[in-house]
Design a protein around this motif. Structure first.
Motif, short mmCIF file in Angstrom:
data_model
loop_
_atom_site.label_atom_id
_atom_site.label_comp_id
_atom_site.label_asym_id
_atom_site.label_seq_id
_atom_site.Cartn_x
_atom_site.Cartn_y
_atom_site.Cartn_z
N ASP A 72 0.84 -1.20 0.00
CA ASP A 72 0.00 0.00 0.00
C ASP A 72 0.88 1.25 0.00
OD1 ASP A 72 -1.95 1.89 0.29
OD2 ASP A 72 -2.71 1.17 2.21
N PRO A 73 0.76 2.12 -1.00
CA PRO A 73 1.62 3.30 -1.06
C PRO A 73 1.40 4.28 0.09
CG PRO A 73 0.12 3.24 -2.96
CD PRO A 73 -0.09 1.99 -2.17
N GLU A 74 0.17 4.35 0.61
CA GLU A 74 -0.08 5.27 1.72
C GLU A 74 0.63 4.81 3.00
OE1 GLU A 74 -4.12 6.17 2.48
OE2 GLU A 74 -4.40 7.24 0.58
N ILE A 75 0.64 3.51 3.25
CA ILE A 75 1.34 2.98 4.43
C ILE A 75 2.83 3.27 4.30
CG2 ILE A 75 1.99 0.87 5.66
CD1 ILE A 75 -0.82 -0.15 5.21
N ARG A 76 3.38 3.06 3.10
CA ARG A 76 4.80 3.37 2.88
C ARG A 76 5.07 4.85 3.12
NH1 ARG A 76 4.46 0.24 -1.98
NH2 ARG A 76 4.50 2.19 -3.13
N MET A 77 4.22 5.73 2.59
CA MET A 77 4.42 7.17 2.74
C MET A 77 4.39 7.59 4.21
SD MET A 77 2.13 10.37 1.37
CE MET A 77 0.81 9.96 2.48
N TYR A 78 3.36 7.14 4.93
CA TYR A 78 3.25 7.53 6.34
C TYR A 78 4.36 6.90 7.19
CZ TYR A 78 -1.18 9.76 5.35
OH TYR A 78 -2.13 10.59 4.86
N GLN B 272 7.31 9.07 6.67
CA GLN B 272 7.13 10.35 7.35
C GLN B 272 7.40 10.22 8.85
OE1 GLN B 272 3.24 11.83 6.38
NE2 GLN B 272 3.91 12.69 4.43
#
Length: 157
Positions: free
Chosen positions: A46-52, A55
């Motif tokens: 999941d790209p959102e999990i990677r992004m967060y 961060q």
């Protein structure tokens, strides 16, 4: 050799070594588990999990760097302000407050100067070299990086 009072059971040095060894073993296992969880999160599908995840890791590293920078500068200020100053001046009640205020003011001004350089001067140089959305995004990330670092250092001051 034993440790303990006459009322409590004696604890041998071997028992203490065993307890320390078990504690260190659990800490090592916990650290390995934590690193495995980080690898799982930053390589997630999941790209959102990677992004967060990135961060949170970035913010954590940023805060630790700010702590190191402030601790080192605070130790230098304490050394030069409190050890090399005559004792008559050092023992005034307002002296530590003035030194701390000057230290905080220094970091606030450093934050403003670095952000001005990052936001204005670097942007002019980047605009001459390359245009596009990628350049603007990179510039925004650079400014955010320096803003977070110096805001944390100023906050510690």
């Amino acid at each position: 050799w034993t440790i303990g009072s006459s009322r409590s059971p004696a604890v041998t040095l071997d028992d203490l070594h065993f307890q320390v060894s078990v504690t260190v073993a659990w800490m090592l296992l916990g650290a390995v588990g934590f690193m495995m969880a980080l690898f799982y999160l930053v390589n997630n599908s999941d790209p959102e999990i990677r992004m967060y995840s990135w961060q949170v890791i970035s913010s954590t590293i940023n805060i630790f760097c700010a702590v190191l920078i402030f601790s080192a500068s605070n130790r230098l200020v304490e050394h030069y302000a409190f050890e090399d100053i005559p004792s008559e001046v050092r023992h005034l009640r307002a002296f530590p407050v003035c030194v701390d205020f000057a230290h905080m003011l220094f970091w606030m001004l450093m934050m403003l100067c670095v952000l001005w350089i990052a936001a204005v001067c670097k942007r002019k140089g980047a605009a001459e070299n390359e245009d596009g959305e990628e350049s603007a995004h990179r510039h925004e990330l650079d400014v955010k990086c320096w803003a977070m670092l110096f805001a944390h250092v100023s906050g510690f001051a």
